[in-house]
Design a protein around this motif. Structure first.
Motif, PDB file in Angstrom:
ATOM      1  N   MET A 128       0.727  -1.347   0.001  1.00 36.85           N
ATOM      2  CA  MET A 128       0.060  -0.013  -0.011  1.00 36.85           C
ATOM      3  C   MET A 128       0.848   1.378  -0.035  1.00 36.85           C
ATOM      4  O   MET A 128       1.781   1.174   0.974  1.00 36.85           O
ATOM      5  CB  MET A 128      -0.910   0.121   1.437  1.00 36.85           C
ATOM      6  CG  MET A 128      -1.979  -1.272   1.266  1.00 36.85           C
ATOM      7  SD  MET A 128      -3.085  -1.065  -0.071  1.00 36.85           S
ATOM      8  CE  MET A 128      -4.047   0.091   0.674  1.00 36.85           C
ATOM      9  N   ALA A 129       0.735   2.206  -0.869  1.00 45.03           N
ATOM     10  CA  ALA A 129       1.128   3.434  -0.866  1.00 45.03           C
ATOM     11  C   ALA A 129       0.294   4.592  -0.655  1.00 45.03           C
ATOM     12  O   ALA A 129      -0.927   4.132  -0.895  1.00 45.03           O
ATOM     13  CB  ALA A 129       2.001   3.685  -2.454  1.00 45.03           C
ATOM     14  N   HIS A 130       0.826   5.766  -0.236  1.00 41.21           N
ATOM     15  CA  HIS A 130       0.059   6.882  -0.258  1.00 41.21           C
ATOM     16  C   HIS A 130      -0.898   7.180  -1.325  1.00 41.21           C
ATOM     17  O   HIS A 130      -1.773   7.717  -1.341  1.00 41.21           O
ATOM     18  CB  HIS A 130       0.835   7.898   0.435  1.00 41.21           C
ATOM     19  CG  HIS A 130       1.407   7.851   1.724  1.00 41.21           C
ATOM     20  ND1 HIS A 130       0.582   7.324   2.887  1.00 41.21           N
ATOM     21  CD2 HIS A 130       2.656   7.555   2.119  1.00 41.21           C
ATOM     22  CE1 HIS A 130       1.521   7.179   3.855  1.00 41.21           C
ATOM     23  NE2 HIS A 130       2.853   7.297   3.553  1.00 41.21           N
ATOM     24  N   ARG A 131      -0.339   7.254  -2.459  1.00 42.41           N
ATOM     25  CA  ARG A 131      -0.900   7.434  -3.763  1.00 42.41           C
ATOM     26  C   ARG A 131      -1.848   6.418  -4.217  1.00 42.41           C
ATOM     27  O   ARG A 131      -2.471   6.742  -5.255  1.00 42.41           O
ATOM     28  CB  ARG A 131       0.276   7.844  -4.780  1.00 42.41           C
ATOM     29  CG  ARG A 131       0.917   6.536  -5.163  1.00 42.41           C
ATOM     30  CD  ARG A 131       2.052   6.764  -6.350  1.00 42.41           C
ATOM     31  NE  ARG A 131       2.649   5.671  -6.880  1.00 42.41           N
ATOM     32  CZ  ARG A 131       3.662   5.129  -6.298  1.00 42.41           C
ATOM     33  NH1 ARG A 131       4.239   5.376  -5.364  1.00 42.41           N
ATOM     34  NH2 ARG A 131       4.182   3.910  -6.964  1.00 42.41           N
ATOM     35  N   GLN A 132      -1.841   5.456  -3.550  1.00 44.88           N
ATOM     36  CA  GLN A 132      -2.860   4.209  -4.178  1.00 44.88           C
ATOM     37  C   GLN A 132      -4.413   4.677  -3.843  1.00 44.88           C
ATOM     38  O   GLN A 132      -4.648   5.108  -3.002  1.00 44.88           O
ATOM     39  CB  GLN A 132      -2.522   2.894  -3.436  1.00 44.88           C
ATOM     40  CG  GLN A 132      -3.131   1.760  -4.023  1.00 44.88           C
ATOM     41  CD  GLN A 132      -2.747   0.600  -3.701  1.00 44.88           C
ATOM     42  OE1 GLN A 132      -2.181   0.270  -2.562  1.00 44.88           O
ATOM     43  NE2 GLN A 132      -2.815  -0.514  -4.361  1.00 44.88           N
ATOM     44  N   HIS A 133      -5.269   4.447  -4.993  1.00 44.51           N
ATOM     45  CA  HIS A 133      -6.544   5.018  -4.833  1.00 44.51           C
ATOM     46  C   HIS A 133      -7.421   3.784  -5.647  1.00 44.51           C
ATOM     47  O   HIS A 133      -6.763   3.175  -6.658  1.00 44.51           O
ATOM     48  CB  HIS A 133      -6.837   6.190  -5.550  1.00 44.51           C
ATOM     49  CG  HIS A 133      -8.267   6.692  -5.729  1.00 44.51           C
ATOM     50  ND1 HIS A 133      -8.678   7.356  -4.604  1.00 44.51           N
ATOM     51  CD2 HIS A 133      -9.091   6.669  -6.723  1.00 44.51           C
ATOM     52  CE1 HIS A 133     -10.054   7.430  -4.636  1.00 44.51           C
ATOM     53  NE2 HIS A 133      -9.990   7.407  -6.031  1.00 44.51           N
ATOM     54  N   PHE A 134      -8.704   3.825  -4.998  1.00 41.71           N
ATOM     55  CA  PHE A 134      -9.390   2.635  -5.563  1.00 41.71           C
ATOM     56  C   PHE A 134     -10.748   3.539  -5.870  1.00 41.71           C
ATOM     57  O   PHE A 134     -11.393   4.343  -5.328  1.00 41.71           O
ATOM     58  CB  PHE A 134      -9.787   1.576  -4.491  1.00 41.71           C
ATOM     59  CG  PHE A 134      -8.880   0.818  -3.797  1.00 41.71           C
ATOM     60  CD1 PHE A 134      -8.336  -0.146  -4.616  1.00 41.71           C
ATOM     61  CD2 PHE A 134      -8.252   1.191  -2.541  1.00 41.71           C
ATOM     62  CE1 PHE A 134      -7.000  -0.674  -4.078  1.00 41.71           C
ATOM     63  CE2 PHE A 134      -7.511   0.443  -1.938  1.00 41.71           C
ATOM     64  CZ  PHE A 134      -6.678  -0.451  -2.777  1.00 41.71           C
ATOM     65  N   THR A 135     -11.563   2.917  -7.105  1.00 45.08           N
ATOM     66  CA  THR A 135     -12.705   3.348  -7.817  1.00 45.08           C
ATOM     67  C   THR A 135     -13.734   2.285  -7.596  1.00 45.08           C
ATOM     68  O   THR A 135     -13.301   0.850  -7.830  1.00 45.08           O
ATOM     69  CB  THR A 135     -12.422   3.754  -9.265  1.00 45.08           C
ATOM     70  OG1 THR A 135     -11.901   2.783 -10.059  1.00 45.08           O
ATOM     71  CG2 THR A 135     -11.601   5.019  -9.120  1.00 45.08           C
ATOM     72  N   PHE A 136     -14.906   2.448  -7.449  1.00 43.83           N
ATOM     73  CA  PHE A 136     -16.023   1.446  -7.380  1.00 43.83           C
ATOM     74  C   PHE A 136     -16.984   1.761  -8.480  1.00 43.83           C
ATOM     75  O   PHE A 136     -17.368   3.091  -8.695  1.00 43.83           O
ATOM     76  CB  PHE A 136     -16.516   1.553  -5.990  1.00 43.83           C
ATOM     77  CG  PHE A 136     -15.688   1.412  -4.920  1.00 43.83           C
ATOM     78  CD1 PHE A 136     -15.640   0.125  -4.340  1.00 43.83           C
ATOM     79  CD2 PHE A 136     -14.984   2.408  -4.259  1.00 43.83           C
ATOM     80  CE1 PHE A 136     -14.696  -0.057  -3.277  1.00 43.83           C
ATOM     81  CE2 PHE A 136     -14.151   2.084  -3.340  1.00 43.83           C
ATOM     82  CZ  PHE A 136     -13.915   1.005  -2.765  1.00 43.83           C
ATOM     83  N   SER A 137     -17.918   0.574  -8.912  1.00 39.25           N
ATOM     84  CA  SER A 137     -18.901   0.835  -9.945  1.00 39.25           C
ATOM     85  C   SER A 137     -19.712  -0.444  -9.797  1.00 39.25           C
ATOM     86  O   SER A 137     -19.123  -1.424  -9.389  1.00 39.25           O
ATOM     87  CB  SER A 137     -18.663   1.253 -11.381  1.00 39.25           C
ATOM     88  OG  SER A 137     -17.536  -0.075 -11.584  1.00 39.25           O
TER      89      SER A 137
END
Length: 525
Positions: free
Chosen positions: A243-252
């Motif tokens: 896990m990095a600080h720039r990691q991001h998740f999107t949901f749909s």
């Protein structure tokens, strides 16, 4: 004197002794180091027994660093008579040269430890890093490298024995093991083959090779009376990758339910998403569980996504939206069907089951008498067996009825309503008791001749039994009833020629007059 470089601190290097002429061999003499380049390496003590100066190693020496040391040692008389002070001095000095001897030492690594990095999923043969050790002895023997197997049990790495280059043997998985701590051994070739080891720490660098998934897999419990627009759950995701600080998740929502009329999803753009209700009027009797497939994507390079299913269970709640029960309740029967009708239905089912059981039991009972009757039903059936025995080829090889009726073999069947001598034709070569009679011995010989000439006859060791009494008797068949029911016109005078054994019969049948005493004798016999 000399000292080996493999000696440790505190070990004795050598001794020397000063003698006072006035006091003799055992006179008191004190010793001390005055100068020299080995003052920090050696120390001086006095042996209480021998009064000798003992030179000891203060710290280890290195042949490759310094090979000789010079020491000046002073010996003095501690008890000097004041009257003779002017005659002094009462001391003496000696110079001691200490030579350092070369010892066979193990190789020495350039660094006390090593740390390397290798990318996750790198192919086999990827270079990790190089270690280096050298032989510090004068001989400077070459060094051979190896990885002890107990430090790398699964053999993820290999090392070049000549240059110390470490490479991978297969792709590494950071999620399974992010660090690999191994040891490398260096052994000099030649000498005493001494070796030394160094620690090598290998870090597996993360690669985005795992898709995100739900942080928790708990079910969402929703009341039947929930109002449209209410948020029933906020979901989040995790990734097995680093896990990095720039990691991001999107949901749909998955495309197949994107336009459903029950729920909607809102991406909060902070790696979470909210689940909203679109309608009201949920009922457990109609549908108690709903499944929402949700796609989750990360921002790795390359980006990975996965579809995870969220379970929404409809529950019964009170007026304050407190969940009472989430279990499916049994379906309530219509009001028109009373309890008595239900009992009648159950009774009919039980009766049908009883009839079926009774029918099966009766069929089983019928089968048993039939089997017994079939066993007792003995009929004159012809049964053919294929087994052999008694030396015979088989039961179908010959017809035993021929032996019981020899005349039937030639197609001649005797008649029982006429005398035997009238129906049996004369056989040439047979009959020693008369022209129309057949002797039993001749009959047997004839059958033996036929059996010898017949290729289909039984084997030689078989027993052949002939149910034949012979024919040609003047009296006719023994089974004839005429001889006992009516007066016979036959002449029995031939009985006189049969000898004494048949005298009684000759007397009885040879004359018409029977004496009473003879009749009594017959009855007695």
């Amino acid at each position: 004197m000399s000292v080996s470089e493999d000696k440790v601190s505190g070990e004795e290097v050598g001794r020397l002794k000063a003698k006072d002429p006035d006091q003799g061999e055992n006179g008191l003499v004190s010793y001390r180091l005055t100068e020299g380049d080995g003052l920090g390496v050696f120390e001086l003590t006095t042996d209480s027994q021998t009064r000798e100066a003992v030179i000891k190693l203060k710290k280890m020496v290195d042949y490759e660093t310094k090979r000789t040391y010079m020491l000046r040692i002073e010996g003095s008389n501690p008890h000097v008579d004041p009257r003779f002070i002017a005659w002094g001095p009462y001391r003496d000095e000696a110079t001691v040269k200490i030579m350092v001897e070369d010892a066979d030492e193990p190789p020495v690594f350039v660094a006390p430890s090593y740390s390397f990095e290798v990318e996750e999923n790198a192919p086999a043969g990827t270079q990790v890093g190089r270690v280096h050790a050298k032989d510090t002895d004068v001989a400077n023997n070459p060094v051979r490298y190896m990885i002890p197997r107990y430090t790398d049990v699964e053999q993820f790495f290999s090392i070049n024995s000549e240059d110390g280059m470490i490479t991978t043997t297969r792709p590494l998985d950071r999620e399974a093991q992010p660090w690999h701590n191994i040891s490398v051994s260096a052994t000099e070739i030649g000498g005493h083959h001494q070796d030394t080891k160094v620690r090598v720490n290998i870090r597996v660098k993360d690669v985005n090779d795992n898709a995100p998934e739900f942080a928790t897999n708990n079910e969402i419990l929703m009341c039947e009376t929930i109002m449209p627009g209410k948020v029933i759950e906020t979901v989040s995701a995790v990734d097995k990758d680093e896990m990095a600080h720039r990691q991001h998740f999107t949901f749909s929502l998955a495309p197949e339910i994107a336009h459903n009329h029950n729920f909607s999803l809102k991406d909060n753009r902070d790696s979470t998403a909210s689940i909203h209700v679109l309608r009201k009027g949920f009922s457990r009797l109609t549908q108690d569980v709903y499944f929402l497939p949700i796609e989750i994507s990360d921002n790795g390079q390359p980006s990975l996504s996965s579809t995870n299913t969220l379970t929404v269970r409809v529950c019964s709640c009170d007026s304050k939206d407190t969940i009472l029960s989430c279990n499916v309740e049994p379906y309530v029967l219509p009001a028109g069907l009373s309890t008595g009708a239900l009992i009648a239905i159950l009774a009919c089912i039980v009766i049908l089951l009883a009839i079926v059981v009774l029918f099966v039991a009766l069929r089983r009972q019928k089968k048993e008498p039939l089997i017994v009757f079939e066993e007792e039903d003995i009929r004159e059936n012809i049964i053919t067996y294929d087994d052999e025995g008694g030396g015979e080829e088989d039961t179908e090889a010959f017809d035993i009825a021929t032996l019981q009726n020899p005349d039937g073999a030639n197609g001649f069947l005797p008649r029982k309503d006429i005398k035997p001598e009238l129906q049996y034709p004369m056989r040439p070569g047979l009959g020693s008791a008369g022209g129309n009679s057949v002797d039993v011995d001749d009959f047997i010989k004839s059958r033996i001749a036929e059996a010898d000439s017949d290729p289909t006859a039984p084997p030689y060791d078989s027993i052949q039994i002939y149910g034949y009494e012979g024919r040609g008797s003047v009296a006719g068949s023994l089974s004839s009833l005429e001889s006992v029911t009516t007066e016979s016109d036959l002449d029995y005078d031939y009985l006189q020629s049969w000898g004494p054994r048949f005298k009684r019969l000759a007397d009885l049948y040879g004359t018409k007059d029977y004496p009473m005493n003879d009749m009594d004798d017959v009855e007695d016999s």
